[in-house]
Design a protein around this motif. Structure first.
Motif, PDB file in Angstrom:
ATOM      1  N   CYS A 160      -6.332   4.097  28.351  1.00 40.53           N
ATOM      2  CA  CYS A 160      -7.190   2.925  28.188  1.00 40.53           C
ATOM      3  C   CYS A 160      -6.514   1.683  28.780  1.00 40.53           C
ATOM      4  N   ASN A 162      -5.070  -1.027  27.088  1.00 36.10           N
ATOM      5  CA  ASN A 162      -5.270  -2.299  26.393  1.00 36.10           C
ATOM      6  C   ASN A 162      -4.285  -2.428  25.246  1.00 36.10           C
ATOM      7  N   ILE A 167      -8.305  -1.997  21.909  1.00 35.31           N
ATOM      8  CA  ILE A 167      -8.743  -0.640  22.251  1.00 35.31           C
ATOM      9  C   ILE A 167      -9.934  -0.275  21.374  1.00 35.31           C
ATOM     10  N   MET A 171     -12.393   5.010  22.135  1.00 38.93           N
ATOM     11  CA  MET A 171     -11.414   5.341  23.180  1.00 38.93           C
ATOM     12  C   MET A 171     -10.132   5.921  22.579  1.00 38.93           C
ATOM     13  N   LYS A 174     -11.049   9.476  21.916  1.00 38.28           N
ATOM     14  CA  LYS A 174     -11.185  10.232  23.164  1.00 38.28           C
ATOM     15  C   LYS A 174      -9.831  10.508  23.802  1.00 38.28           C
ATOM     16  N   THR A 175      -8.944   9.523  23.741  1.00 40.47           N
ATOM     17  CA  THR A 175      -7.607   9.703  24.315  1.00 40.47           C
ATOM     18  C   THR A 175      -6.867  10.838  23.624  1.00 40.47           C
ATOM     19  N   LYS A 216       0.877  -1.871  25.926  1.00 36.33           N
ATOM     20  CA  LYS A 216      -0.514  -1.513  26.193  1.00 36.33           C
ATOM     21  C   LYS A 216      -0.736  -0.002  26.228  1.00 36.33           C
ATOM     22  N   CYS A 217       0.103   0.742  25.541  1.00 34.15           N
ATOM     23  CA  CYS A 217      -0.025   2.206  25.549  1.00 34.15           C
ATOM     24  C   CYS A 217       0.089   2.797  24.148  1.00 34.15           C
ATOM     25  N   ASP A 219      -2.100   4.048  22.286  1.00 39.26           N
ATOM     26  CA  ASP A 219      -2.856   5.306  22.208  1.00 39.26           C
ATOM     27  C   ASP A 219      -2.265   6.355  23.137  1.00 39.26           C
ATOM     28  N   TYR A 220      -2.020   5.960  24.368  1.00 42.03           N
ATOM     29  CA  TYR A 220      -1.517   6.899  25.383  1.00 42.03           C
ATOM     30  C   TYR A 220      -0.125   7.409  25.028  1.00 42.03           C
TER      31      TYR A 220
END
Length: 305
Positions: A160, A162, A167, A171, A174-175, A216-217, A219-220
């Motif tokens: 994403c 953000n 976020i 998302m 989904k991530t 900004k990660c 989630d990732y």
């Protein structure tokens, strides 16, 4: 009589205490010996594997044994993406039977057309890897139409990009569904056949952000951290149960210039899909267990602790 009884009882208690002390000493000695042996074995294994890793790291690629990919059935998720396209090309040129899985049918057809122009046969399946039933259904189709899968490369991923509060909730979900939960479904779909054959290879494309939280990660980075835990735990399970013929490779690259990280301002130049895919193919051929890009990252990142 009472005094005599008390005296005999006192002697018995003392004997019991002596026996208890002797028993305690024996037990303590045996435990100490067992612990010493375990520590000795652990230290030996640490020395052995560290030495092996050092030797393999310093050994040039051309001097290492490489397995052939000719005729191997390879399922590649995220096959229409930047790294996926490059991987598909290199796998096809290595004469593997390339099976592309992607939700973007249009992009996947373009990859197929480009490979067929070079004379390679490619099998394409439109698959939503977040849908467990869809994964299992297409896995059965691959087995029927192409053959039993030899190599699984879990490459599908999204980001994403953000800050946490920006976020959207959907998302975040989904991530996690794409980046980690899908790995469970694909591995469950193909691992049983590998176990029956006694050989196979599972590749997990993770990220350095899974080893080091990144701006900004939230989630990732969390999902990629999860892929490392999943991969390492599965690797341990397979080895514990004696499945030595199944190789496992985890690849943790730096940011890749595929458009996923547009807007990011990394401290180093981004990696290209070409160099990442080339490194992954080398890792597969050499049955490497753990790969970081750049290589020095695996020696530096532990210092964060």
């Amino acid at each position: 009589m009472v005094l005599l009884f008390i005296r005999h009882l006192d002697i018995a208690i003392k004997k019991h205490e002596i026996m208890s002390v002797i028993g305690w000493i024996k037990r303590t000695t045996l435990i100490a010996i067992a612990i010493s042996l375990e520590v000795a074995v652990m230290l030996w294994l640490m020395f052995y594997f560290f030495t092996e890793t050092l030797i393999l790291t310093l050994t040039p690629t051309f001097m290492r044994t490489q397995k052939s990919l000719r005729g191997k059935v390879v399922v590649l998720t995220g096959g229409a993406g930047g790294v996926g396209q490059e991987l598909a090309l290199r796998l096809a040129r290595a004469n593997a039977k390339v099976v592309l899985w992607d939700i973007n049918e249009e992009a996947m057809v373009k990859v197929k057309d480009n490979l067929e122009k070079e004379g390679h046969q490619v099998y394409c399946y439109t698959v939503d890897v977040t849908d467990r039933k869809n994964v299992y259904k297409n896995a059965d189709l691959v087995k029927q139409e192409v053959g039993v899968v030899d190599i699984l490369i879990n490459n599908a991923g999204i980001v994403c990009g953000n800050t946490f509060l920006d976020i959207p909730d959907y998302m975040i979900e989904k991530t996690f569904q794409v980046n980690i939960l899908s790995n469970y479904w694909t591995v469950k779909a193909f691992l049983p056949d590998m176990l029956r054959k006694g050989k196979g290879h599972i590749v997990t494309v993770s990220s350095l952000t899974g080893m080091l939280g990144t701006y900004k990660c939230t989630d990732y980075s969390a999902t990629k951290h999860a892929t490392i835990g999943f991969h390492e735990s599965l690797h341990t399970e397979l080895k514990t149960h004696g499945h030595r013929g199944i190789s496992m490779t985890i690849v943790c690259p730096y940011f890749i210039n595929t458009g996923m990280f547009a807007g990011c301002k990394p401290n180093m130049p981004m990696l290209t899909p070409r160099e990442v895919s080339k490194r992954i193919i080398t890792a597969i051929k050499q049955n490497e267990v753990y790969v970081t890009m750049p290589t020095w990252a695996r020696f530096v990142l532990p210092l964060k602790q």
